[in-house]
Design a protein around this motif. Structure first.
Motif, PDB file in Angstrom:
ATOM      1  N   ASN A   1       0.759  -0.997   0.020  1.00 43.69           N
ATOM      2  CA  ASN A   1       0.333  -0.001   0.118  1.00 43.69           C
ATOM      3  C   ASN A   1       0.827   1.206   0.052  1.00 43.69           C
ATOM      4  O   ASN A   1       0.329   2.446  -0.396  1.00 43.69           O
ATOM      5  N   LEU A   2       2.041   1.035   0.311  1.00 43.05           N
ATOM      6  CA  LEU A   2       3.088   2.407   0.222  1.00 43.05           C
ATOM      7  C   LEU A   2       3.556   2.447  -1.144  1.00 43.05           C
ATOM      8  O   LEU A   2       4.487   3.500  -1.285  1.00 43.05           O
ATOM      9  N   HIS A   3       3.188   1.559  -2.172  1.00 45.09           N
ATOM     10  CA  HIS A   3       3.597   1.629  -3.528  1.00 45.09           C
ATOM     11  C   HIS A   3       2.702   1.541  -4.465  1.00 45.09           C
ATOM     12  O   HIS A   3       2.471   0.679  -5.369  1.00 45.09           O
ATOM     13  N   PRO A   4       1.950   2.669  -4.565  1.00 48.92           N
ATOM     14  CA  PRO A   4       0.781   2.854  -5.397  1.00 48.92           C
ATOM     15  C   PRO A   4       1.148   2.673  -6.893  1.00 48.92           C
ATOM     16  O   PRO A   4       0.389   2.424  -7.852  1.00 48.92           O
ATOM     17  N   GLU A   5       2.376   2.993  -7.076  1.00 44.49           N
ATOM     18  CA  GLU A   5       2.887   2.824  -8.604  1.00 44.49           C
ATOM     19  C   GLU A   5       2.963   1.464  -9.352  1.00 44.49           C
ATOM     20  O   GLU A   5       3.203   1.238 -10.416  1.00 44.49           O
ATOM     21  N   ILE A   6       2.926   0.487  -8.390  1.00 44.99           N
ATOM     22  CA  ILE A   6       3.079  -0.966  -8.926  1.00 44.99           C
ATOM     23  C   ILE A   6       1.697  -1.541  -9.358  1.00 44.99           C
ATOM     24  O   ILE A   6       0.972  -1.510  -8.426  1.00 44.99           O
TER      25      ILE A   6
END
Length: 190
Positions: A40-45
């Protein structure tokens, strides 16, 4: 292959075999929760390659992670071994994918067609053990080293482990280290 690597491999194979079915499921759920928080800390994935668990090897139940990612509308991929090689073909899976268990106990998507792995942004990597620098030990066949060497360097390599890291794993020139490893209690960043 170093005898130290083989010693660590056997030690962690035995540790994993000693886990009960209930303990495998409990730890898998905790690892899934850690993964969810980290992810959830990596919305770019959006494009994630995941391995599917071999139940008789007491592997982490990655189906929990697959379901989480599908609920978030992400594109999910897995691999199928190309017969007679160390090559892994990438295939896309979704909620309609039907799986069959092959002779090694690996869930294989039926009627899948290989596609380019170029969109993959993150690979979840099976392992037996890892160290504090991100070196890892798998079952020793080298499938994932070959697979990872064909991907863009920017692809995140994330291990999943029931156990904490060891101090040191000897690495060889073809070994590709992890960027992260997720355990039931912590996310390690290398």
């Amino acid at each position: 292959m170093s005898t130290e690597k083989e010693r660590i491999r056997q030690l962690f194979r035995d540790k994993r075999k000693s886990l009960s079915i209930e303990e495998v499921q409990r730890r898998s759920q905790l690892i899934c929760r850690q993964f969810q928080f980290w992810f959830n800390l990596h919305p770019e994935i959006f494009h994630i390659h995941i391995y599917l668990p071999i139940a008789h090897q007491n592997e982490i139940n990655t189906l929990l992670i697959r379901d989480f990612l599908m609920d978030k509308g992400k594109s999910i991929y897995t691999s199928v071994v190309k017969a007679g090689t160390l090559q892994l073909d990438t295939v896309k899976i979704d909620s309609n994918t039907v799986f069959a268990i092959n002779k090694w106990g690996i869930p294989i998507p039926e009627n899948s067609k290989p596609i380019s792995p170029n969109k993959i942004q993150l690979v979840l990597i099976p392992l037996l053990a890892f160290d504090i620098k991100g070196n890892r030990i798998g079952f020793g066949k080298g499938y994932y080293d070959v697979f990872l060497s064909g991907l863009d360097e920017k692809v995140l390599k994330v291990g999943l482990s029931f156990f904490d890291p060891v101090a040191h794993i000897p690495s060889e020139t073809h070994d590709i280290p992890l960027d992260y490893c997720i355990t039931s209690e912590k996310v390690f960043n290398f």
